[in-house]
Design a protein around this motif. Structure first.
Motif, PDB file in Angstrom:
ATOM      1  N   UNK A   9      44.606  43.278  36.482  1.00 59.71           N
ATOM      2  CA  UNK A   9      43.346  43.373  35.739  1.00 59.71           C
ATOM      3  C   UNK A   9      42.317  42.384  36.261  1.00 59.71           C
ATOM      4  N   UNK A  10      42.708  41.498  37.160  1.00 59.17           N
ATOM      5  CA  UNK A  10      41.749  40.567  37.767  1.00 59.17           C
ATOM      6  C   UNK A  10      40.676  41.342  38.516  1.00 59.17           C
ATOM      7  N   UNK A  11      39.466  40.820  38.480  1.00 57.27           N
ATOM      8  CA  UNK A  11      38.332  41.551  39.028  1.00 57.27           C
ATOM      9  C   UNK A  11      38.174  41.356  40.538  1.00 57.27           C
TER      10      UNK A  11
ATOM     11  N   UNK B  41      41.102  45.193  39.687  1.00 50.31           N
ATOM     12  CA  UNK B  41      41.790  45.614  40.917  1.00 50.31           C
ATOM     13  C   UNK B  41      42.539  46.922  40.727  1.00 50.31           C
ATOM     14  N   UNK B  42      43.042  47.162  39.501  1.00 47.68           N
ATOM     15  CA  UNK B  42      43.804  48.396  39.282  1.00 47.68           C
ATOM     16  C   UNK B  42      42.950  49.643  39.484  1.00 47.68           C
ATOM     17  N   UNK B  43      41.601  49.480  39.438  1.00 45.39           N
ATOM     18  CA  UNK B  43      40.707  50.625  39.598  1.00 45.39           C
ATOM     19  C   UNK B  43      40.061  50.675  40.978  1.00 45.39           C
TER      20      UNK B  43
ATOM     21  N   UNK C 138      47.116  39.605  43.986  1.00 47.85           N
ATOM     22  CA  UNK C 138      47.048  40.542  42.871  1.00 47.85           C
ATOM     23  C   UNK C 138      48.100  41.617  43.150  1.00 47.85           C
ATOM     24  N   UNK C 139      48.996  41.828  42.205  1.00 50.27           N
ATOM     25  CA  UNK C 139      50.109  42.758  42.430  1.00 50.27           C
ATOM     26  C   UNK C 139      49.973  43.928  41.478  1.00 50.27           C
TER      27      UNK C 139
ATOM     28  N   UNK D  67      49.755  45.246  46.900  1.00 52.34           N
ATOM     29  CA  UNK D  67      49.254  43.885  46.691  1.00 52.34           C
ATOM     30  C   UNK D  67      47.878  43.740  47.316  1.00 52.34           C
ATOM     31  N   UNK D  68      47.046  42.903  46.694  1.00 51.42           N
ATOM     32  CA  UNK D  68      45.716  42.569  47.209  1.00 51.42           C
ATOM     33  C   UNK D  68      45.638  41.054  47.346  1.00 51.42           C
ATOM     34  N   UNK D  69      45.098  40.605  48.461  1.00 49.32           N
ATOM     35  CA  UNK D  69      44.947  39.169  48.705  1.00 49.32           C
ATOM     36  C   UNK D  69      43.457  38.869  48.849  1.00 49.32           C
ATOM     37  N   UNK D  70      42.817  38.329  47.803  1.00 50.05           N
ATOM     38  CA  UNK D  70      41.376  38.032  47.869  1.00 50.05           C
ATOM     39  C   UNK D  70      41.114  36.622  48.402  1.00 50.05           C
TER      40      UNK D  70
END
Length: 583
Positions: free
Chosen positions: A558-560, A519-521, A547-548, A532-535
């Protein structure tokens, strides 16, 4: 039975018209409430004392109205109270509205008039695709059915003249309808593609001959006609049980009720605006000070401009209007914008949003003069968008288990890909244009959506139905339901760059990559403004933990992020998703 001229049966409301003189007193005779939330039956034939005639009859609201000589009011009341079905009796309360003045110098209801600028209505962005048809009832003196700046009109009624054509002879009702039409952006010329429909309910020939009994019938009729919002453009100093029953009926059907606070420069009781289930609106001048005529008190919730308002008038002319009725019409117009853009919001939620988004005036917090403050259309729309997003996220916290979405992945230069949809909701996105330019209808032609619409999210426009006749846009999120596993082939033009701008706040976007990526990329190196990302996890039909950015452990960035998925991303600043042809 005496005094009958005719009987009308209309939407569960029986109206019996009498030939009573204007100086007669009208009494409202009520049946008792029952345990089901309705009222005990009103007998079809009620024996009346001599010289008493029927006026109105509403089994739905449990009352009849009768007219009698003023000198015999006490006698008639006592006689009627002896009837076994009669619960209570009261004199019909009077209601009155404001007025307008024709101005021959005005040639149109200009969209840049000061009231719309002060409330920010002129800056509100409207969605290009209407999500639903919204109905707003205006209870007043009727409407000029032929005015080009008012409309479209549907299912109104004339309670003063007892017919189905609520033609305005006064001008005030037309003016209120015109304000709502102007704010909501709908006029009769585009009625074939309009999201706003007005329901005019005429309860007086002028603003001085209205009554609570007619008001009650109009509220109930507008509710049965499907009104989402009811503007009651009138008021009086006396409460009415008939009006209370009608307001309760409308509230139970999810209607948002709005009324002017009154134009007497007083803090005396004023109805129906002082009813707990009615949003009361006062008026401010161009200086933001309370208008010299505006009522005030503990029931005031909002204020809006109510002086020198340009409005449509009779015979395709224009007027200048002053009064709290115009302020209330502006609030009704903005409420209509919210409800149309975010139809999933309830009337209580819209009322709360209008309060919380208002511009505070006077003493900090709510006060008796300005209520919560000045109507603020852009802030209200933004609050509606945020609340809709919160409700959407919560809605996806439950569901049935399903197998995880699988895709056939290829190298960056491969154009043929396969998207596997699973039973339930799928959050998907395509990273590049479809080489075939298939429409959404063609692309998902083999997907049995079980009657569910394919949705996309358009920021201020909220959730809208994906246009089936266009190709899905790259990097946009799609919410697709499938009742069974199905494979969707994707032939992508990988030689084309794709971009998607994302704004500060929550956005629905798709992965720009053809492989799993941390996620950072997810954004290019010069775009590090996401928070923040909410998958969405299709296996559980729920959202995974957020994902923060910069976090470790459970919320690690680092979660994909899987390819061909869409997700919610919260941006600290504006940014851009980029899919390069080299990726």
């Amino acid at each position: 039975m005496m005094g009958f001229i005719g009987i009308l049966l209309f939407c569960g409301l029986f109206i019996q018209v009498s030939g009573a003189d204007s100086d007669e007193v009208r009494l409202i005779v009520y049946a008792a409430p029952n345990e089901t939330g309705g009222y005990e039956p009103v007998p079809p034939d009620v024996p009346l004392p001599e010289n008493v005639t029927y006026s109105l009859r509403s089994p739905l609201l449990g009352f009849v109205a009768v007219d009698t000589d003023p000198n015999e009011t006490e006698y008639v009341t006592n006689e009627l109270l002896n009837l076994p079905w009669v619960h209570e009796i009261e004199q019909d309360a009077q209601r009155k509205s404001g007025s307008v003045t024709k101005d021959d110098q005005i040639i149109n209801s200009s969209p840049d008039q000061w009231a719309l600028v002060r409330t920010g209505v002129d800056t509100v962005r409207r969605s290009g695709l209407n999500t639903s048809v919204l109905k707003v009832a205006v209870i007043s003196t009727g409407v000029d059915l032929s005015h080009p700046d008012v409309g479209p009109i549907d299912q109104g009624y004339d309670w003063a003249g007892q017919d189905s054509r609520p033609e305005d002879a006064d001008g005030y009702g037309t003016a209120l309808c015109g304000v709502i039409s102007l704010i909501a952006g709908n006029v009769s010329q585009n009625s074939t593609n309009s999201s706003l429909v007005l329901i005019p309910e005429r309860i007086g020939v002028t603003g001085n001959d209205m009554s609570a009994s007619r008001s009650a019938l109009a509220i109930a009729h507008a509710t049965d006609a499907g009104a989402d919002i009811i503007l009651m453009g009138y008021g009086g100093t006396e409460p009415s049980r008939a009006e209370d029953r009608a307001i309760a009926y409308a509230k139970d059907h999810g209607v948002l009720l709005i009324a002017p606070a009154g134009d007497e420069d007083s803090n005396a009781m004023h109805y129906p605006s002082d009813h707990f289930d009615v949003l009361s609106v006062g008026s401010v001048a161009k200086t933001d000070g309370l208008s010299y005529f505006s009522n005030y008190g503990i029931y005031n919730e909002l204020v809006a401009p109510g002086e020198d308002i340009i409005t449509p008038c009779l015979n395709t002319s224009y007027c200048r209007g002053t009064g709290t009725g115009f302020a209330a019409a502006e609030v009704a117009g903005v409420a209509a914008l919210i409800k149309n853009g975010y139809p999933g919001l309830t009337s209580a939620e819209i009322r709360s949003l209008l309060q919380s988004s208002a511009t505070d005036l006077g003493r900090t917090g709510r006060d008796i003069y300005y209520g919560y403050g000045l109507l603020n259309a852009p802030a209200a729309m933004k609050a509606a968008e945020d609340l809709t997003l919160q409700k959407t996220l919560i809605a996806f916290n439950s569901g049935t288990g399903s197998r995880e979405m699988r895709r056939t992945l290829g190298s960056g230069n491969t154009t043929l890909h396969e998207l596997q949809l699973v039973p339930g909701w799928n959050f998907v996105s395509i990273p590049a244009p479809l080489r075939s330019q298939k429409t959404c209808r063609d692309l998902f032609s083999k997907v049995n959506t079980d009657g569910h619409t394919i949705w996309t999210y358009k920021g201020i426009g909220g959730w809208i139905a994906q246009n089936p006749e266009i190709s899905p846009a790259p990097l946009d999120g799609l919410l697709v339901y499938s009742d069974a596993p199905v494979s969707v082939p994707l032939v992508l033009n990988m030689n084309s760059n794709s971009t998607k701008p994302v704004e500060k706040g929550w956005n629905l976007a798709g992965s720009p990559f053809l492989k799993e990526i941390p996620a950072r990329d997810i954004l290019s190196p010069n775009e590090s403004s996401w928070v923040s990302i909410l998958p969405f996890n299709v296996s559980t039909q729920q959202y995974d933990p957020a994902i923060i950015s910069g976090a470790e452990g459970r919320f690690s960035d680092t979660r994909n992020i899987s390819p061909f998925t869409s997700f919610w991303i919260f941006m600290d600043t504006n940014g851009t998703f980029i899919r390069s042809s080299e990726v």
